[in-house]
Design a protein around this motif. Structure first.
Motif, PDB file in Angstrom:
ATOM      1  N   ARG A   4       0.837  -1.204   0.000  1.00  0.00           N
ATOM      2  CA  ARG A   4       0.000   0.000   0.000  1.00  0.00           C
ATOM      3  C   ARG A   4       0.865   1.245   0.000  1.00  0.00           C
ATOM      4  O   ARG A   4       1.917   1.288   0.611  1.00  0.00           O
ATOM      5  CB  ARG A   4      -0.899   0.016   1.231  1.00  0.00           C
ATOM      6  CG  ARG A   4      -1.866  -1.153   1.369  1.00  0.00           C
ATOM      7  CD  ARG A   4      -2.830  -1.271   0.216  1.00  0.00           C
ATOM      8  NE  ARG A   4      -3.592  -0.082  -0.035  1.00  0.00           N
ATOM      9  CZ  ARG A   4      -4.813   0.145   0.416  1.00  0.00           C
ATOM     10  NH1 ARG A   4      -5.422  -0.748   1.144  1.00  0.00           N
ATOM     11  NH2 ARG A   4      -5.439   1.261   0.127  1.00  0.00           N
ATOM     12  N   VAL A  62      -8.445  11.786  -3.391  1.00  0.00           N
ATOM     13  CA  VAL A  62      -9.301  10.628  -3.069  1.00  0.00           C
ATOM     14  C   VAL A  62      -9.206  10.304  -1.584  1.00  0.00           C
ATOM     15  O   VAL A  62     -10.213  10.033  -0.933  1.00  0.00           O
ATOM     16  CB  VAL A  62      -8.922   9.406  -3.938  1.00  0.00           C
ATOM     17  CG1 VAL A  62      -9.563   8.138  -3.427  1.00  0.00           C
ATOM     18  CG2 VAL A  62      -9.309   9.657  -5.387  1.00  0.00           C
ATOM     19  N   ARG A  63      -7.986  10.343  -1.053  1.00  0.00           N
ATOM     20  CA  ARG A  63      -7.823  10.094   0.387  1.00  0.00           C
ATOM     21  C   ARG A  63      -8.562  11.143   1.217  1.00  0.00           C
ATOM     22  O   ARG A  63      -9.188  10.820   2.227  1.00  0.00           O
ATOM     23  CB  ARG A  63      -6.344  10.092   0.749  1.00  0.00           C
ATOM     24  CG  ARG A  63      -5.668   8.794   0.479  1.00  0.00           C
ATOM     25  CD  ARG A  63      -4.450   8.642   1.379  1.00  0.00           C
ATOM     26  NE  ARG A  63      -3.939   7.299   1.198  1.00  0.00           N
ATOM     27  CZ  ARG A  63      -2.746   7.028   0.685  1.00  0.00           C
ATOM     28  NH1 ARG A  63      -1.952   8.002   0.328  1.00  0.00           N
ATOM     29  NH2 ARG A  63      -2.360   5.773   0.554  1.00  0.00           N
ATOM     30  N   GLU A  65     -11.227  12.867   0.347  1.00  0.00           N
ATOM     31  CA  GLU A  65     -12.660  12.588   0.239  1.00  0.00           C
ATOM     32  C   GLU A  65     -13.054  11.401   1.111  1.00  0.00           C
ATOM     33  O   GLU A  65     -14.083  11.418   1.778  1.00  0.00           O
ATOM     34  CB  GLU A  65     -13.042  12.328  -1.213  1.00  0.00           C
ATOM     35  CG  GLU A  65     -12.983  13.556  -2.087  1.00  0.00           C
ATOM     36  CD  GLU A  65     -13.185  13.238  -3.560  1.00  0.00           C
ATOM     37  OE1 GLU A  65     -13.464  12.070  -3.906  1.00  0.00           O
ATOM     38  OE2 GLU A  65     -13.057  14.169  -4.375  1.00  0.00           O
ATOM     39  N   ARG A  66     -12.221  10.358   1.085  1.00  0.00           N
ATOM     40  CA  ARG A  66     -12.493   9.174   1.911  1.00  0.00           C
ATOM     41  C   ARG A  66     -12.496   9.547   3.382  1.00  0.00           C
ATOM     42  O   ARG A  66     -13.382   9.146   4.133  1.00  0.00           O
ATOM     43  CB  ARG A  66     -11.428   8.107   1.648  1.00  0.00           C
ATOM     44  CG  ARG A  66     -11.637   6.859   2.508  1.00  0.00           C
ATOM     45  CD  ARG A  66     -10.389   6.050   2.699  1.00  0.00           C
ATOM     46  NE  ARG A  66      -9.380   6.844   3.378  1.00  0.00           N
ATOM     47  CZ  ARG A  66      -8.091   6.552   3.366  1.00  0.00           C
ATOM     48  NH1 ARG A  66      -7.641   5.535   2.690  1.00  0.00           N
ATOM     49  NH2 ARG A  66      -7.235   7.300   4.029  1.00  0.00           N
ATOM     50  N   ASP A  67     -11.512  10.342   3.817  1.00  0.00           N
ATOM     51  CA  ASP A  67     -11.438  10.728   5.217  1.00  0.00           C
ATOM     52  C   ASP A  67     -12.638  11.580   5.621  1.00  0.00           C
ATOM     53  O   ASP A  67     -13.176  11.420   6.712  1.00  0.00           O
ATOM     54  CB  ASP A  67     -10.130  11.482   5.495  1.00  0.00           C
ATOM     55  CG  ASP A  67      -8.907  10.573   5.358  1.00  0.00           C
ATOM     56  OD1 ASP A  67      -9.071   9.340   5.355  1.00  0.00           O
ATOM     57  OD2 ASP A  67      -7.787  11.118   5.242  1.00  0.00           O
ATOM     58  N   GLN A  68     -13.077  12.461   4.719  1.00  0.00           N
ATOM     59  CA  GLN A  68     -14.263  13.274   4.992  1.00  0.00           C
ATOM     60  C   GLN A  68     -15.505  12.386   5.112  1.00  0.00           C
ATOM     61  O   GLN A  68     -16.330  12.573   6.002  1.00  0.00           O
ATOM     62  CB  GLN A  68     -14.469  14.330   3.897  1.00  0.00           C
ATOM     63  CG  GLN A  68     -15.710  15.185   4.069  1.00  0.00           C
ATOM     64  CD  GLN A  68     -15.689  16.005   5.346  1.00  0.00           C
ATOM     65  OE1 GLN A  68     -14.642  16.365   5.848  1.00  0.00           O
ATOM     66  NE2 GLN A  68     -16.866  16.268   5.884  1.00  0.00           N
ATOM     67  N   ALA A  69     -15.614  11.413   4.219  1.00  0.00           N
ATOM     68  CA  ALA A  69     -16.759  10.486   4.278  1.00  0.00           C
ATOM     69  C   ALA A  69     -16.731   9.691   5.573  1.00  0.00           C
ATOM     70  O   ALA A  69     -17.778   9.460   6.194  1.00  0.00           O
ATOM     71  CB  ALA A  69     -16.735   9.558   3.073  1.00  0.00           C
ATOM     72  N   ARG A  70     -15.557   9.283   5.999  1.00  0.00           N
ATOM     73  CA  ARG A  70     -15.447   8.544   7.270  1.00  0.00           C
ATOM     74  C   ARG A  70     -15.871   9.419   8.449  1.00  0.00           C
ATOM     75  O   ARG A  70     -16.528   8.953   9.366  1.00  0.00           O
ATOM     76  CB  ARG A  70     -14.023   8.049   7.472  1.00  0.00           C
ATOM     77  CG  ARG A  70     -13.680   6.851   6.638  1.00  0.00           C
ATOM     78  CD  ARG A  70     -12.271   6.383   6.892  1.00  0.00           C
ATOM     79  NE  ARG A  70     -11.980   5.173   6.140  1.00  0.00           N
ATOM     80  CZ  ARG A  70     -10.781   4.669   5.988  1.00  0.00           C
ATOM     81  NH1 ARG A  70      -9.730   5.255   6.535  1.00  0.00           N
ATOM     82  NH2 ARG A  70     -10.606   3.572   5.295  1.00  0.00           N
ATOM     83  N   ARG A  71     -15.461  10.691   8.423  1.00  0.00           N
ATOM     84  CA  ARG A  71     -15.864  11.600   9.506  1.00  0.00           C
ATOM     85  C   ARG A  71     -17.382  11.775   9.518  1.00  0.00           C
ATOM     86  O   ARG A  71     -17.998  11.793  10.581  1.00  0.00           O
ATOM     87  CB  ARG A  71     -15.162  12.945   9.355  1.00  0.00           C
ATOM     88  CG  ARG A  71     -13.695  12.919   9.786  1.00  0.00           C
ATOM     89  CD  ARG A  71     -13.100  14.323   9.858  1.00  0.00           C
ATOM     90  NE  ARG A  71     -13.035  14.987   8.575  1.00  0.00           N
ATOM     91  CZ  ARG A  71     -12.064  14.826   7.672  1.00  0.00           C
ATOM     92  NH1 ARG A  71     -11.066  14.018   7.921  1.00  0.00           N
ATOM     93  NH2 ARG A  71     -12.084  15.490   6.535  1.00  0.00           N
TER      94      ARG A  71
END
Length: 194
Positions: A4, A62-63, A65-71
């Protein structure tokens, strides 16, 4: 090295890109390039100077956006009501409807010459009890909720015994409305379906 690509590894790659592109250009310029080599050099420079930074920028976006979605998701995880809370809410709603019926009846009968209680009062009270008239021509399956919040569906009728099965989970085949009611404390019909 991990498969990764971590943010730290991304930063290392981004830092090395200008150095690698310059080193590649100097090394290849030592030789007399032919047309194919010159195109390969230009392609390599484009990859190092433009494509890799663009891919790293996209990966960072992308990371993010992913972190925002997780929050956003974390706001709701664990916040959904339990079955008991849902049942309590529904009970409060039914109590409010019953209180409305009581108020309408009290209003009608408060005078010396009482008015007739509106017909809808008794109909609504009956509906809030969850009792439905049993129509022998109604062949739809019954949907139930037991005292633990599990959903059940009627399977068959055998001499007034209603066999039911869980909508989710293990199916035993010998559950009846009476056995589930006894085991869970209650069983209410909440709807019908084909």
């Amino acid at each position: 090295m991990s498969d990764r690509l971590t943010p730290q590894r991304e930063a290392e790659i981004a830092e090395r890109i200008p150095k690698r592109a310059a080193a590649l250009t100097r090394w290849l310029n030592q030789f007399s390039p032919v047309d194919g080599d010159q195109r390969a050099l230009e392609n390599a420079e484009t990859v190092l100077e433009e494509d890799v930074p663009a891919l790293l920028a996209e990966l960072a976006a992308v990371r993010a956006e992913r972190d925002q979605a997780r929050r956003e998701l974390a706001k709701y995880v664990g916040a959904e009501p339990t079955i008991a809370e849902e049942m309590e809410y529904l009970s409060r709603c039914l109590d409010a409807v019953r209180d409305l019926c009581d108020a309408a009846e009290k209003q009608a009968t408060r005078w010396e010459d009482p008015l007739p209680v509106p017909d809808w009062v008794e109909q609504v009270r009956t509906a809030t009890d969850g009792v439905r008239p049993d129509d022998p021509n109604d062949n739809r399956r019954r949907i139930y909720i037991d005292g633990k919040g599990e959903a059940w569906l009627s399977l068959s009728h055998d001499r007034e015994i209603r066999y039911i099965g869980k909508l989710a989970g293990a199916f035993h085949g010998d559950d009846t409305t009476d056995s589930v009611r006894e085991r869970t404390g209650s069983l209410r019909e909440i709807g019908r379906c084909w």
